[in-house]
Design a protein around this motif. Structure first.
Motif, short mmCIF file in Angstrom:
data_model
loop_
_atom_site.label_atom_id
_atom_site.label_comp_id
_atom_site.label_asym_id
_atom_site.label_seq_id
_atom_site.Cartn_x
_atom_site.Cartn_y
_atom_site.Cartn_z
N LEU A 89 0.81 -1.22 0.00
CA LEU A 89 0.00 0.00 0.00
C LEU A 89 0.84 1.26 0.00
N HIS A 90 2.10 1.17 0.43
CA HIS A 90 2.87 2.39 0.68
C HIS A 90 4.17 2.50 -0.12
N PHE A 91 4.69 1.39 -0.60
CA PHE A 91 6.03 1.45 -1.19
C PHE A 91 6.01 0.98 -2.65
N ARG A 92 7.14 1.21 -3.30
CA ARG A 92 7.27 0.84 -4.70
C ARG A 92 7.56 -0.64 -4.86
N ARG A 93 7.42 -1.08 -6.10
CA ARG A 93 7.49 -2.52 -6.38
C ARG A 93 8.85 -3.11 -6.03
N TRP A 94 9.91 -2.35 -6.24
CA TRP A 94 11.24 -2.92 -6.00
C TRP A 94 11.45 -3.26 -4.53
N ILE A 95 10.79 -2.55 -3.65
CA ILE A 95 10.90 -2.87 -2.22
C ILE A 95 10.23 -4.21 -1.92
N LEU A 96 9.11 -4.45 -2.56
CA LEU A 96 8.43 -5.75 -2.37
C LEU A 96 9.32 -6.89 -2.84
N LEU A 97 9.97 -6.68 -3.98
CA LEU A 97 10.87 -7.72 -4.48
C LEU A 97 12.08 -7.88 -3.56
N ALA A 98 12.58 -6.76 -3.02
CA ALA A 98 13.72 -6.83 -2.11
C ALA A 98 13.34 -7.52 -0.79
N TYR A 99 12.07 -7.46 -0.41
CA TYR A 99 11.61 -8.13 0.81
C TYR A 99 11.68 -9.66 0.69
N THR A 100 11.76 -10.16 -0.53
CA THR A 100 11.65 -11.61 -0.71
C THR A 100 12.71 -12.36 0.08
N VAL A 101 13.96 -11.91 0.04
CA VAL A 101 15.05 -12.62 0.72
C VAL A 101 14.87 -12.58 2.24
N PRO A 102 14.74 -11.40 2.89
CA PRO A 102 14.59 -11.41 4.35
C PRO A 102 13.32 -12.11 4.81
N ALA A 103 12.24 -12.01 4.03
CA ALA A 103 11.00 -12.68 4.42
C ALA A 103 11.16 -14.19 4.36
N THR A 104 11.81 -14.68 3.32
CA THR A 104 12.02 -16.13 3.19
C THR A 104 12.93 -16.65 4.31
N LEU A 105 14.00 -15.91 4.60
CA LEU A 105 14.90 -16.32 5.68
C LEU A 105 14.18 -16.32 7.02
N ALA A 106 13.34 -15.28 7.26
CA ALA A 106 12.61 -15.20 8.53
C ALA A 106 11.63 -16.35 8.69
N TYR A 107 11.17 -16.90 7.58
CA TYR A 107 10.22 -18.00 7.65
C TYR A 107 10.92 -19.36 7.73
N VAL A 108 12.02 -19.52 6.98
CA VAL A 108 12.64 -20.83 6.86
C VAL A 108 13.62 -21.12 8.00
N ILE A 109 14.44 -20.15 8.39
CA ILE A 109 15.47 -20.40 9.40
C ILE A 109 14.90 -20.93 10.70
N PRO A 110 13.83 -20.36 11.27
CA PRO A 110 13.28 -20.93 12.51
C PRO A 110 12.82 -22.38 12.32
N LEU A 111 12.32 -22.70 11.12
CA LEU A 111 11.89 -24.09 10.88
C LEU A 111 13.09 -25.03 10.88
N ILE A 112 14.21 -24.56 10.31
CA ILE A 112 15.42 -25.39 10.30
C ILE A 112 15.98 -25.55 11.70
N VAL A 113 16.03 -24.44 12.45
CA VAL A 113 16.58 -24.47 13.81
C VAL A 113 15.79 -25.41 14.70
N THR A 114 14.50 -25.43 14.52
CA THR A 114 13.66 -26.29 15.38
C THR A 114 13.50 -27.70 14.83
N GLY A 115 14.22 -28.01 13.74
CA GLY A 115 14.24 -29.37 13.23
C GLY A 115 12.97 -29.83 12.56
N GLN A 116 12.31 -28.99 11.83
CA GLN A 116 11.07 -29.38 11.16
C GLN A 116 11.37 -30.24 9.93
N PRO A 117 10.48 -31.16 9.58
CA PRO A 117 10.70 -32.06 8.45
C PRO A 117 10.68 -31.30 7.12
#
Length: 366
Positions: A89-117
């Motif tokens: 709603l507030h930012f340009r498209r390139w910021i959304l694309l740039a969010y992809t890496v930190p968002a993916t890491l924020a989602y995946v790393i805790p799953l790896i640390v906690t040993g999810q299948p």
């Protein structure tokens, strides 16, 4: 508000997860800090994209929340999508694309640390494209809306400039015309004098119409008008206003000579001339002008004896450009209502048999 809600949910989560109270309280504190920073920082003074930094902090807190819940991402996924929607709603498209890496890491790393299948880890391949797609759709719609708003703002600027230019350009030559008419009137007699008097009145009326155009601009831009209200003899105000009309019009005046009215003289005349002009143009004679006191307001009533107002027009009668036609553009009644509101009164249409009465109220002077 989004992070404050996330913090509240983390606190409520301690009721169901007594073994992870400390972790959840840490998440709640981090959410509260992000919310506080987002609220207190004067973002208007920063670059337009500066608040996007909140999103990076948000992804970190969401990752911590997933870790705190032992790798359960049921609450992280929806908040991640909401965070993306806020950014769209507030930012340009390139910021959304740039969010992809930190968002993916924020989602995946805790799953790896906690040993999810691997099956749970693979959910990122579904969630992240969906979140990004939703964000891009929202960004496109928001961008179109912003472009439309900017286009309308430019149109409004041109409209205001045209109104101001037209009003000023009309008033300037009218001064010269009025001077010539005044010179000719000094030596005129008989029918010539009557014709010159009529020309002078119409010249003054055009001048007032130019002033009305400026009033439209002032009302649109500021929402209010500055009034010079005084207590005037009501009958005198009506008679002064009627000098701008032809003397043979079928107009009746029913005003007590002892009555007074608290109004701006020029604005009152605008109201009355608009109402009388409409009554003569669209109604049928006689047109009756009356002023009466009703409690704490004075009622100006202009009644005609025509066919009345069609049902389809009653709801929009006082709207801007609502009732235009071959003889007008539909601004008269809108200006009447704005001037009435500026006086602290109202403008309404009341049914009569036959005809209609246009009623404008003016507060009584304390």
């Amino acid at each position: 508000m989004l992070f404050a809600l996330a913090g509240l949910l983390a606190v409520l989560g301690t009721l169901n997860e007594p073994d992870r109270v400390r972790r959840l309280l840490l998440v709640a504190v981090c959410d509260a800090l992000v919310a506080l920073v987002a609220f207190l920082v004067p973002w208007r003074r920063a670059r337009p994209d500066a608040p996007a930094l909140i999103g990076l902090a948000g992804f970190g807190v969401l990752g911590m929340a997933t870790w705190s819940f032992g790798g359960v991402a049921a609450g992280t996924g929806p908040f991640l999508v909401l965070l993306y929607a806020w950014a769209a709603l507030h930012f340009r498209r390139w910021i959304l694309l740039a969010y992809t890496v930190p968002a993916t890491l924020a989602y995946v790393i805790p799953l790896i640390v906690t040993g999810q299948p691997p099956l749970v880890l693979s959910s990122a391949a579904i969630l992240m494209p969906i979140a990004l797609a939703v964000a891009l759709l929202i960004e496109a719609q928001a961008r179109h809306l912003r472009d439309d708003r900017e286009r309308l703002a430019r149109i409004e600027q041109w409209r205001a400039a045209m109104i101001n230019t037209l009003a000023h350009d009309v008033r300037s030559p009218l001064g010269g015309v009025q001077m010539v008419l005044d010179e000719l009137r000094e030596d005129a007699t008989g029918i010539q004098a009557v014709m010159l008097d009529g020309a002078s009145r119409q010249t003054a009326r055009i001048h007032r119409l130019a002033d009305a155009l400026l009033d439209v601009q002032r009302i649109d831009s500021s929402g209010h008008l500055k009034l010079d209200r005084q207590v005037h003899p009501a009958l005198g105000l009506v008679r002064d206003a009627l000098t701008y009309l032809r003397p043979d019009e079928l107009i009746e005046v029913d005003v007590d000579p002892a009555s007074t009215i608290w109004a701006d003289k020029q604005r009152f005349e605008q109201i009355l001339l608009n109402l009388v002009g409409n009554a003569l143009r669209y109604g049928a004679p006689p047109v009756v002008i009356s002023i009466s006191r009703d409690g704490d307001v004075d009622r100006l009533e202009v009644r005609d004896h025509g066919a009345g107002i069609p049902e389809a027009l009653r709801g929009s009668l006082f709207g801007q450009f609502a009732v235009g036609g071959p003889d007008g553009v539909g601004l008269g009644l809108w200006i009447v209502r704005q001037l009435a509101v500026a006086h602290g009164g109202t403008a309404t249409a009341e049914h009569r048999d036959p005809g209609v009465a246009m009623v404008v109220t003016f507060p009584v002077h304390a």
